[in-house]
Design an enzyme around this catalytic site. Structure first.
Site, short mmCIF file in Angstrom:
data_model
loop_
_atom_site.label_atom_id
_atom_site.label_comp_id
_atom_site.label_asym_id
_atom_site.label_seq_id
_atom_site.Cartn_x
_atom_site.Cartn_y
_atom_site.Cartn_z
N ASP A 187 0.85 -1.18 -0.15
CA ASP A 187 0.05 -0.03 0.15
C ASP A 187 0.97 1.33 -0.13
OD1 ASP A 187 0.87 -0.42 2.48
OD2 ASP A 187 -0.98 -0.67 3.58
N ASP A 195 -7.67 -2.41 14.53
CA ASP A 195 -8.88 -2.51 14.00
C ASP A 195 -9.32 -3.72 12.97
OD1 ASP A 195 -7.91 -1.75 11.68
OD2 ASP A 195 -9.58 -0.12 11.40
N HIS A 199 -7.37 -4.47 10.32
CA HIS A 199 -7.29 -4.05 9.05
C HIS A 199 -5.75 -4.70 8.53
CE1 HIS A 199 -4.86 -0.21 9.95
NE2 HIS A 199 -4.05 -0.86 9.49
N GLU A 240 -9.96 -1.53 5.41
CA GLU A 240 -10.51 -1.20 6.75
C GLU A 240 -11.80 -2.02 6.84
OE1 GLU A 240 -9.24 0.19 8.82
OE2 GLU A 240 -7.96 1.99 8.19
C1 GLP Z 1 -0.71 0.66 8.60
C2 GLP Z 1 -0.38 -0.24 7.44
C3 GLP Z 1 -0.38 -1.70 7.66
C4 GLP Z 1 0.07 -2.01 8.90
C5 GLP Z 1 -0.38 -1.28 9.93
C6 GLP Z 1 0.39 -1.67 11.50
O1 GLP Z 1 -1.98 0.92 8.58
N1 GLP Z 1 -0.92 0.09 6.16
O2 GLP Z 1 0.04 -2.46 6.36
O3 GLP Z 1 0.00 -3.51 8.99
O4 GLP Z 1 -0.25 -0.17 9.93
O5 GLP Z 1 1.43 -0.95 11.60
P1 GLP Z 1 2.35 -1.42 12.75
O6 GLP Z 1 3.14 -2.60 12.25
O7 GLP Z 1 3.22 -0.07 12.99
O8 GLP Z 1 1.63 -1.28 13.80
#
Ligand code: GLP
Length: 240
Positions: free
Chosen positions: A66, A134, A136, A141
């Site tokens: 993404d 959440d 995702h 989402e």
């Molecule tokens: C973002 C990314 C996700 C990732 C999530 C969790 O929203 N788009 O791909 O998994 O954050 O991030 P973290 O690993 O920093 O908790």
């Protein structure tokens, strides 16, 4: 789904070993990569293995999940910047073989080609995922259709709040992103998900014990034939 519990050091090392084995067995592997704090130690281990001569990534092809809409690849919170900084700049990968969705310019045209590009490359052999509090995955989402391909997504309030820790101010966090869809992710031959910390406990409970529903995007992984969930004790705390 298989579950492996360990501390961040241990699970990151195990996941890195999976990636290294994958690349050593198939040097032109197609890897699905993720950003966020969760995979950082995995990438550090992958770099270390390269520096120690245990693996070469020169023929590897990568696709990232993404990108924020509105951020240039040179912005220090863009996912292109993150990947260069935390992995690509430290290994022998050919940057022309690294694909990250665009956040500016004709991002829509590129997003519309993305699933086809993955297919033409032979499909993703090994995909790493983090998870949002959440539930995702990538930027899919709650409420995202299970049959979604790469698309533009609105970030949930909770995601904007979670990710604001990395920006100077919450008002700087983009509200939209381009993301591989849930179907795009499910097309990967093998998936590993990493989650650490209390903030992920509810999402991991829903993933492992809840029902499969579009309200919990990660729950689609329940029907993936080859998926392993790597968690630490805190992320696993509601399951036990
Ligand atoms: C973002 C990314 C996700 C990732 C999530 C969790 O929203 N788009 O791909 O998994 O954050 O991030 P973290 O690993 O920093 O908790």
């Amino acid at each position: 789904m298989k579950v492996i519990v360990g501390n961040n050091e241990q699970i990151s090392k195990l996941i890195a070993e999976e990636f290294i084995k994958q690349v050593n067995e198939k040097p032109n592997s197609v890897l699905g990569l993720a950003t966020g704090t969760s995979p950082l130690k995995v990438y550090a281990n992958m770099i270390k293995a390269y520096k120690n001569g245990k693996v070469s990534y020169k023929d590897v092809v990568t696709f990232n999940l993404d990108e924020y809409i509105g951020l240039e690849g040179t912005h220090n919170q863009s996912y292109r910047y993150f990947m260069n900084d935390n992995l690509f700049d430290h290994i022998d990968i050919d940057k022309n073989n690294t694909h990250v969705l665009l956040g500016v310019g004709d991002y829509l045209a590129y997003a519309n080609q993305y699933d086809e590009l993955i297919k033409q490359a032979g499909g993703i052999d090994l995909q790493i995922l983090g998870i949002g509090s959440d539930g995702h995955i990538a930027f899919n989402e709650p409420g995202t259709p299970f049959d979604s391909l790469t698309h533009v997504a609105e970030l949930a309030e909770s995601t904007i709040k979670d990710n604001s820790r990395l920006f100077n101010d919450i008002s700087e966090v983009p509200t939209k992103a381009v993301t591989m869809g849930l179907k795009s992710i499910m097309n990967a031959k093998r998936i590993v998900l990493i989650a650490t910390g209390k903030n992920k406990a509810q999402a991991i409970y829903n993933l492992l014990k809840g029902k499969m529903t579009e309200e919990v995007p990660c729950s689609i992984l329940q029907k993936h034939p080859d998926c392993t969930i790597y968690v630490d004790e805190e992320a696993y705390s509601l399951v036990k």
